[in-house]
Design a protein around this motif. Structure first.
Motif, PDB file in Angstrom:
ATOM      1  N   GLY A  54       0.442  -0.782 -10.933  1.00 52.35           N
ATOM      2  CA  GLY A  54       1.381  -1.202  -9.899  1.00 52.35           C
ATOM      3  C   GLY A  54       1.369  -0.294  -8.685  1.00 52.35           C
ATOM      4  O   GLY A  54       0.786   0.779  -8.712  1.00 52.35           O
ATOM      5  N   PRO A  55       1.995  -0.718  -7.579  1.00 50.83           N
ATOM      6  CA  PRO A  55       2.005   0.085  -6.348  1.00 50.83           C
ATOM      7  C   PRO A  55       2.950   1.283  -6.408  1.00 50.83           C
ATOM      8  O   PRO A  55       2.856   2.176  -5.568  1.00 50.83           O
ATOM      9  CB  PRO A  55       2.480  -0.919  -5.292  1.00 50.83           C
ATOM     10  CG  PRO A  55       3.276  -1.930  -6.049  1.00 50.83           C
ATOM     11  CD  PRO A  55       2.708  -1.999  -7.429  1.00 50.83           C
ATOM     12  N   GLY A  56       3.865   1.318  -7.382  1.00 49.90           N
ATOM     13  CA  GLY A  56       4.832   2.401  -7.450  1.00 49.90           C
ATOM     14  C   GLY A  56       6.015   2.140  -6.519  1.00 49.90           C
ATOM     15  O   GLY A  56       5.927   1.300  -5.621  1.00 49.90           O
ATOM     16  N   ALA A  57       7.115   2.875  -6.739  1.00 52.57           N
ATOM     17  CA  ALA A  57       8.309   2.666  -5.924  1.00 52.57           C
ATOM     18  C   ALA A  57       8.294   3.591  -4.717  1.00 52.57           C
ATOM     19  O   ALA A  57       7.616   4.612  -4.704  1.00 52.57           O
ATOM     20  CB  ALA A  57       9.553   2.915  -6.769  1.00 52.57           C
ATOM     21  N   LYS A  58       9.063   3.224  -3.677  1.00 54.86           N
ATOM     22  CA  LYS A  58       9.219   4.107  -2.517  1.00 54.86           C
ATOM     23  C   LYS A  58      10.097   5.283  -2.926  1.00 54.86           C
ATOM     24  O   LYS A  58      10.909   5.163  -3.842  1.00 54.86           O
ATOM     25  CB  LYS A  58       9.889   3.337  -1.370  1.00 54.86           C
ATOM     26  CG  LYS A  58       9.019   2.254  -0.795  1.00 54.86           C
ATOM     27  CD  LYS A  58       9.707   1.608   0.404  1.00 54.86           C
ATOM     28  CE  LYS A  58       8.931   0.400   0.881  1.00 54.86           C
ATOM     29  NZ  LYS A  58       9.173  -0.795   0.030  1.00 54.86           N
ATOM     30  N   PRO A  59       9.935   6.445  -2.267  1.00 57.26           N
ATOM     31  CA  PRO A  59      10.749   7.619  -2.632  1.00 57.26           C
ATOM     32  C   PRO A  59      12.247   7.302  -2.564  1.00 57.26           C
ATOM     33  O   PRO A  59      12.693   6.626  -1.639  1.00 57.26           O
ATOM     34  CB  PRO A  59      10.368   8.657  -1.574  1.00 57.26           C
ATOM     35  CG  PRO A  59       9.036   8.232  -1.076  1.00 57.26           C
ATOM     36  CD  PRO A  59       9.002   6.738  -1.184  1.00 57.26           C
ATOM     37  N   GLY A  60      12.978   7.765  -3.574  1.00 58.80           N
ATOM     38  CA  GLY A  60      14.430   7.585  -3.582  1.00 58.80           C
ATOM     39  C   GLY A  60      14.897   6.247  -4.109  1.00 58.80           C
ATOM     40  O   GLY A  60      16.081   5.943  -4.075  1.00 58.80           O
ATOM     41  N   VAL A  61      13.968   5.432  -4.573  1.00 60.57           N
ATOM     42  CA  VAL A  61      14.332   4.111  -5.102  1.00 60.57           C
ATOM     43  C   VAL A  61      13.943   4.060  -6.576  1.00 60.57           C
ATOM     44  O   VAL A  61      12.867   4.537  -6.956  1.00 60.57           O
ATOM     45  CB  VAL A  61      13.586   2.998  -4.318  1.00 60.57           C
ATOM     46  CG1 VAL A  61      13.949   1.629  -4.858  1.00 60.57           C
ATOM     47  CG2 VAL A  61      13.912   3.092  -2.839  1.00 60.57           C
TER      48      VAL A  61
END
Ligand SMILES: [Zn+2]
Length: 159
Positions: A54-61
């Motif tokens: 997967g693309p991974g989550a944005k920082p802080g999410v």
């Protein structure tokens, strides 16, 4: 101390030259391996294990399953989004009537599959396990239901 560091340096040099030779020899293969694999957005786009990251989550999410799941979990998730049960957990057998003339077709990717028969709509019985193989129909001794393997894998790769 001095001699040891010298030895280390010489070994490093050797490593470097070996890898240089290797990369020259297998230039095609190397470019293939370093090519970035696209993350599959649906089942159609799955090209191999590397496309199931997967693309991974944005920082802080907090990441969602779609952001961070990988491998078989991701494959299952992509299937669920399209309504496709990739592991055949719900209804593995959808074809046939279970008679000698029209056996149930059991999908398999390895040439055989174990099936537990629990009877017919009219009368059920204790599970009876059969090995359903390609080329020879299997018959349940309790209720007479007939099953046949339907090979879905690559031709000639069955056991
Ligand atoms: Zn049966």
């Amino acid at each position: 101390m001095l001699s040891r560091s010298l030895r280390l340096t010489s070994r490093q040099t050797r490593c470097l030259s070996t890898s240089k030779v290797l990369s020259n020899k297998t230039a095609d293969y190397a470019s293939e391996a370093t090519r970035t694999v696209k993350t599959a957005k649906d089942l159609q786009e799955v090209t191999g294990p590397a496309s199931l990251i997967g693309p991974g989550a944005k920082p802080g999410v907090i990441p969602t399953d779609l952001d961070q799941s990988t491998g078989l979990q991701r494959l299952e998730l992509l299937g669920k989004r399209e309504g496709i049960d990739v592991f055949d957990m719900e209804m593995p057998i959808t074809e046939g009537k279970g008679t000698m003339a029209d056996p149930f077709l059991v999908p398999t990717y390895i040439g055989y599959r174990y099936v537990g028969c629990k009877g017919t709509a009219q009368q059920d019985h204790k599970p009876y396990w059969m090995k359903v193989e390609e080329g020879k129909p299997a018959r349940c001794w309790q209720c007479g239901t007939v099953l046949k393997a339907k090979y879905l894998g690559e031709p000639g790769m069955a056991h």
